[in-house]
Design a protein around this motif. Structure first.
Motif, short mmCIF file in Angstrom:
data_model
loop_
_atom_site.label_atom_id
_atom_site.label_comp_id
_atom_site.label_asym_id
_atom_site.label_seq_id
_atom_site.Cartn_x
_atom_site.Cartn_y
_atom_site.Cartn_z
N LEU A 175 0.88 -1.17 0.00
CA LEU A 175 0.00 0.00 0.00
C LEU A 175 0.91 1.21 0.00
N ARG A 176 0.88 1.98 -1.09
CA ARG A 176 1.87 3.01 -1.32
C ARG A 176 1.54 4.35 -0.66
N THR A 177 2.59 5.06 -0.24
CA THR A 177 2.45 6.44 0.23
C THR A 177 1.82 7.30 -0.86
N GLY A 178 0.89 8.13 -0.48
CA GLY A 178 0.23 9.01 -1.45
C GLY A 178 -1.05 8.46 -2.03
N THR A 179 -1.38 7.21 -1.71
CA THR A 179 -2.64 6.64 -2.18
C THR A 179 -3.82 7.45 -1.61
N ALA A 180 -4.76 7.83 -2.47
CA ALA A 180 -5.91 8.63 -2.02
C ALA A 180 -6.86 7.80 -1.17
N VAL A 181 -7.38 8.41 -0.13
CA VAL A 181 -8.37 7.78 0.74
C VAL A 181 -9.53 8.77 0.90
N GLN A 182 -10.72 8.33 0.52
CA GLN A 182 -11.91 9.18 0.65
C GLN A 182 -12.54 8.93 2.03
N LEU A 183 -12.70 10.01 2.80
CA LEU A 183 -13.21 9.93 4.16
C LEU A 183 -14.47 10.79 4.30
N GLN A 184 -15.17 10.59 5.40
CA GLN A 184 -16.27 11.50 5.73
C GLN A 184 -16.22 11.80 7.22
N LEU A 185 -16.62 13.02 7.56
CA LEU A 185 -16.59 13.49 8.93
C LEU A 185 -17.74 12.87 9.71
N LYS B 292 -17.30 28.52 21.14
CA LYS B 292 -15.90 28.65 21.59
C LYS B 292 -15.43 27.43 22.38
N LYS B 293 -15.90 26.23 21.98
CA LYS B 293 -15.51 25.01 22.68
C LYS B 293 -14.41 24.22 21.96
N LEU B 294 -14.16 24.57 20.70
CA LEU B 294 -13.15 23.85 19.92
C LEU B 294 -11.76 24.26 20.38
N ARG B 295 -10.86 23.28 20.55
CA ARG B 295 -9.52 23.54 21.07
C ARG B 295 -8.45 22.93 20.17
N VAL B 296 -7.30 23.58 20.11
CA VAL B 296 -6.15 23.02 19.39
C VAL B 296 -5.72 21.73 20.08
N GLY B 297 -5.47 20.68 19.28
CA GLY B 297 -5.10 19.38 19.83
C GLY B 297 -6.28 18.46 20.04
N GLN B 298 -7.49 18.97 19.89
CA GLN B 298 -8.69 18.14 20.05
C GLN B 298 -8.81 17.16 18.89
N HIS B 299 -9.11 15.89 19.20
CA HIS B 299 -9.28 14.86 18.17
C HIS B 299 -10.75 14.75 17.76
N PHE B 300 -10.96 14.31 16.54
CA PHE B 300 -12.32 14.11 16.05
C PHE B 300 -12.35 12.85 15.19
N ARG B 301 -13.57 12.33 14.93
CA ARG B 301 -13.76 11.05 14.26
C ARG B 301 -14.13 11.22 12.79
N LEU B 302 -13.57 10.32 11.97
CA LEU B 302 -13.95 10.20 10.57
C LEU B 302 -14.13 8.71 10.27
N SER B 303 -14.58 8.39 9.05
CA SER B 303 -14.65 7.00 8.60
C SER B 303 -14.36 6.96 7.11
N VAL B 304 -13.93 5.80 6.64
CA VAL B 304 -13.60 5.62 5.22
C VAL B 304 -14.88 5.58 4.40
N ARG B 305 -14.91 6.36 3.34
CA ARG B 305 -16.11 6.50 2.51
C ARG B 305 -16.11 5.51 1.35
N GLU B 306 -14.94 5.21 0.78
CA GLU B 306 -14.81 4.29 -0.34
C GLU B 306 -13.66 3.32 -0.06
N PRO B 307 -13.78 2.04 -0.48
CA PRO B 307 -12.73 1.07 -0.18
C PRO B 307 -11.44 1.36 -0.94
N VAL B 308 -10.34 1.02 -0.33
CA VAL B 308 -9.03 1.12 -0.98
C VAL B 308 -8.56 -0.30 -1.27
N THR B 309 -8.18 -0.56 -2.52
CA THR B 309 -7.79 -1.92 -2.91
C THR B 309 -6.37 -1.96 -3.46
#
Length: 218
Positions: free
Chosen positions: A39-49, A58-75
């Motif tokens: 699986l090569r560096t630079g391969t495109a991955v489609q995600l969704q928030l 004013k609750k968003l902070r630098v360093g805060q993590h958030f969740r995404l998921s893969v939208r299309e399979p990578v083969t």
């Protein structure tokens, strides 16, 4: 030492849409030898928030993590190595809340990694959003009354849940494809029906013919 990512055939992992990001395998390790799947560096991955990101409140902070998921399979070589729905993680790297004098909100985020089986694969890519600056309102307010311009604000930055995010694989990942095991059919012997009795025997099917009686016996 790099860990290898073991993947089964596409049908054995999570089934996804027909569209997929397909990447080439690596070059042969030995001249004339078999190629090492990669699986090569630079391969495109489609995600969704998977959650709303906004500077509102004013609750968003630098360093805060958030969740995404893969939208299309990578083969790779017709094998799904990153299935639809695989969880991914991003991080907020810059936040500016809206403020007086028409200042708009702004946020910037970067992608961290996607999780497949027990492996976290590094991702690259950044995205941002900027609210609308209230410049027109400030100019008009200052022209009429300078104090009013101070209380004019812009809008908050906001990225909706479900928004499409473009990311890229951030490292080369060696792969090992496991062959699907097809079970062999089990042979079950079929019972043969009993041979029919002769037509002149006079015995009912399944009955037993008694032995002849000895006439000398009284």
């Amino acid at each position: 030492m790099k860990r290898t990512l073991c993947a089964l055939a596409a049908g054995l992992l999570c089934a996804g849409p027909a569209a997929a990001q397909t990447v080439p395998s690596a070059a042969p390790l030995v001249p004339g030898g078999p190629a090492q799947p990669m699986l090569r560096t630079g391969t495109a991955v489609q995600l969704q928030l998977e959650e709303l990101l906004t500077t509102k409140g004013k609750k968003l902070r630098v360093g805060q993590h958030f969740r995404l998921s893969v939208r299309e399979p990578v083969t790779v070589d017709a094998h799904v190595v990153i299935p639809v729905g695989a969880p991914a993680t991003g991080e907020i790297i810059a936040v500016r809340n809206k403020g007086m004098w028409g200042k708009s909100g702004h946020l910037t985020a970067s992608l961290l990694h996607v999780s497949v089986q027990d492996r976290q694969i590094r991702l690259t890519g950044t995205f941002d959003d900027k609210g609308v600056t209230g410049t027109g309102g400030v100019v008009a307010a200052v022209a009429l009354l300078p104090v009013a311009g101070f209380f004019t604000t812009g809008t908050s930055a906001k990225i909706e849940q479900g928004a499409r995010i473009d990311g890229f694989i951030g490292e080369d990942v060696p792969l090992v494809f496991a062959e699907a095991v097809v079970p062999r059919p089990i042979s079950v012997p079929v019972a043969r029906p009993s041979d029919p009795l002769p037509a002149d025997s006079g015995a009912a099917p399944g009955s037993t013919t008694p032995a002849p009686r000895d006439p000398s016996f009284k």
